[in-house]
Motif scaffolding. Structure first.
Motif, PDB file in Angstrom:
ATOM      1  N   GLN B 108       0.851  -1.181   0.000  1.00 42.88           N
ATOM      2  CA  GLN B 108       0.000   0.000   0.000  1.00 42.88           C
ATOM      3  C   GLN B 108       0.886   1.229   0.000  1.00 42.88           C
ATOM      4  O   GLN B 108       1.589   1.490   0.972  1.00 42.88           O
ATOM      5  CB  GLN B 108      -0.882   0.037   1.237  1.00 42.88           C
ATOM      6  CG  GLN B 108      -2.089  -0.837   1.101  1.00 42.88           C
ATOM      7  CD  GLN B 108      -2.189  -1.790   2.258  1.00 42.88           C
ATOM      8  OE1 GLN B 108      -1.192  -2.116   2.887  1.00 42.88           O
ATOM      9  NE2 GLN B 108      -3.396  -2.230   2.539  1.00 42.88           N
ATOM     10  N   VAL B 110       2.099   5.176   0.069  1.00 46.59           N
ATOM     11  CA  VAL B 110       1.753   6.504   0.570  1.00 46.59           C
ATOM     12  C   VAL B 110       2.617   7.463  -0.228  1.00 46.59           C
ATOM     13  O   VAL B 110       3.828   7.330  -0.249  1.00 46.59           O
ATOM     14  CB  VAL B 110       2.067   6.621   2.078  1.00 46.59           C
ATOM     15  CG1 VAL B 110       2.145   8.077   2.504  1.00 46.59           C
ATOM     16  CG2 VAL B 110       1.024   5.885   2.892  1.00 46.59           C
ATOM     17  N   THR B 124      -2.904   8.124  -0.491  1.00 47.01           N
ATOM     18  CA  THR B 124      -2.564   6.727  -0.318  1.00 47.01           C
ATOM     19  C   THR B 124      -3.443   5.942  -1.278  1.00 47.01           C
ATOM     20  O   THR B 124      -4.350   6.500  -1.894  1.00 47.01           O
ATOM     21  CB  THR B 124      -2.795   6.290   1.143  1.00 47.01           C
ATOM     22  OG1 THR B 124      -2.381   4.930   1.288  1.00 47.01           O
ATOM     23  CG2 THR B 124      -4.257   6.382   1.529  1.00 47.01           C
ATOM     24  N   SER B 140      -0.717   3.939   6.533  1.00 47.66           N
ATOM     25  CA  SER B 140      -0.735   2.634   5.866  1.00 47.66           C
ATOM     26  C   SER B 140       0.117   1.657   6.664  1.00 47.66           C
ATOM     27  O   SER B 140       1.001   2.080   7.423  1.00 47.66           O
ATOM     28  CB  SER B 140      -0.208   2.850   4.446  1.00 47.66           C
ATOM     29  OG  SER B 140       0.455   1.765   3.947  1.00 47.66           O
ATOM     30  N   SER B 144      -1.774   0.679  11.023  1.00 43.62           N
ATOM     31  CA  SER B 144      -2.598   1.769  10.482  1.00 43.62           C
ATOM     32  C   SER B 144      -3.734   2.182  11.404  1.00 43.62           C
ATOM     33  O   SER B 144      -4.044   3.368  11.515  1.00 43.62           O
ATOM     34  CB  SER B 144      -3.139   1.412   9.098  1.00 43.62           C
ATOM     35  OG  SER B 144      -3.886   0.227   9.156  1.00 43.62           O
TER      36      SER B 144
END
Lengths: 235, 206
Positions: B108, B110, B124, B140, B144
């Motif tokens: 994931q 950012v 994100t 993330s 999180s």
């Protein structure tokens, strides 16, 4: 001359180092209807003759100047059907760029990709070069830009340029008339006068086409009424 | 114990918007489930002076995705003779992730950057490229949920660079302390139009 023996095959160099098919493509361009473009300080104008083969042709259905993106337009000299194919490919490339980056394609990038397509058709089997030269007019973050793309795939940035039948007269006229600080309306007048130089018959809003783009970054083809206004100003 | 692939290596990444500046921070732990392998793992990378990307998730994909993005950006720089804007870069990352829709990169990202007129930009996205823009902060990684809570409590708008650094550091350290899979220090970048300040944090080393 030795060259003629090499003129049939695109992918074979002649002894003088030329690809004769490309030369022939340029001849096809040179016998096409005159088109020209002028880069002003605050925009770009492109224009072309629109001589139709007969008075029975519906001139409104013929549009020689096309959009590639909302802020890039193009005109050609040479073979109309080849132009249509290139416009289609260029529009697709512009939209792919936009889809990837969510940003409108810069003029130089689109010109480069279109030129690459034209070059591919000079180095592949079973195809022939495009019989058109393009004048691409756009306005992006780098300002107003005018590019010419040839059948060989080479491209040049111009302050003002012409192509087609009347190219040498038109270029001489443009060289004399062009100034760096010209504004868009002046450029449109100059474009009309340049077209008039080699025009056979009476120039009118029905037998020329003009496209312009200004600081608003929106490319537009002028309506016949607008062309009439400019023509009246030029008289 | 079922293996959760996004929690295999452990990670925490957070980015915050300040006044004409942004901060992006990550933890430094690289683990293999419960075992800690490294305490200096690089999760945040510079794309160019005004765009940074932090990647959480499976470490191998973090590294590979970073290499692919640097590759794409270098080509872009050569072709277009300019750096990518942060918004453009985010669109590119989203497209690259969606290309692998049915076999995704398990990361994931950012993304944080300074756009035109030095306006900070953060966003994100999930592992298949769904972008989420925010005006304040984005988080993330395995920590999180804690990060959301800490940022919501500590964040205020228009912080200057020094105060932003303090805030993001406190948010990061307090969140990773509640997560066994992330921690072992922090790595913080604070970016203003004139300089990039990189700092290492020492927190609870566990």
């Amino acid at each position: 001359m030795g060259d003629s023996q090499y003129s049939f095959s695109l992918t074979t160099f002649s002894p003088s180092g030329k690809l004769v098919q490309i030369e022939h493509a340029l001849t096809a361009v040179g016998s096409g209807q005159t088109s020209l473009g002028i880069k002003a300080s605050n925009g770009v104008v492109i224009a072309t003759e629109k001589k139709l083969p007969s008075i029975l042709v519906d001139e409104e259905s013929v549009q020689k100047i096309q959009h590639l993106t909302p802020n890039i337009g193009v005109v050609y000299s040479g073979m109309g059907p080849d132009f249509r194919v290139l416009v289609r490919k260029s529009r697709k490339q512009a939209e792919q760029y936009n889809r990837l980056y969510k940003e409108p394609i810069p003029v130089t990038q689109l010109v480069r990709e279109t030129a690459t397509v034209m070059q591919e058709f000079t180095q592949s089997g079973g195809v022939r070069p495009f019989g058109v030269s393009l004048l691409v007019a756009g306005y992006d973050d780098k300002g107003p830009q005018l590019y010419q793309v040839d059948p060989s795939g080479s491209y040049f940035s111009w302050k003002a340029s012409a192509m087609g039948k009347n190219v040498s007269n038109a270029k001489t006229f443009l060289e004399k008339r062009y100034t760096e600080d010209m504004e868009l309306d002046d450029a449109i007048h100059t474009a009309i006068l340049t077209l008039k130089e080699g025009f056979e018959g009476e120039i009118s809003s029905k037998n020329i086409e003009i496209g312009k783009i200004g600081a608003d970054k929106v490319f537009r083809v002028l309506t016949p009424a607008e062309i009439d206004d400019y023509l009246a100003e030029v008289e | 114990m079922a293996m959760q692939i996004f929690e295999y290596n452990g990670s925490a990444v957070v980015a915050m918007v300040g006044k004409n500046c942004f901060a992006i921070a990550s933890d430094r732990r690289l683990g293999v489930q419960l075992q800690t392998i490294a305490t200096d793992f690089q999760r945040i990378s510079k794309i160019h002076d005004r765009v940074f990307i932090g990647l959480s998730g499976l470490a191998t994909d973090v590294q590979t995705l970073y290499q692919r993005l640097v590759f794409r950006h270098k080509l872009y720089q050569l072709r277009e003779e300019r750096d990518m804007k942060p918004e453009t870069f985010a669109s590119l990352v989203s497209a690259i992730l969606y290309e692998k829709r049915f076999g995704p990169y398990l990361c994931q990202p950012v993304i944080a950057g300074l756009g035109e007129d030095d306006k900070p930009f953060i966003c994100t996205m999930d592992s298949i490229g769904a972008k989420e823009l925010a005006k304040d902060f984005v988080v993330s990684g395995t920590a999180s949920e804690s990060l959301y809570g800490a940022c919501e409590a500590m964040y205020k708008p228009d912080m200057e660079a020094e105060e932003l650094f303090e805030t993001i550091s406190q948010a990061l350290l307090s969140s990773v302390d509640r997560d066994c899979l992330s921690g072992w220090g922090g790595h913080v970048y604070v970016v203003t139009p004139t300089e990039i300040k990189e700092r290492i944090l020492k927190g609870r080393m566990d």
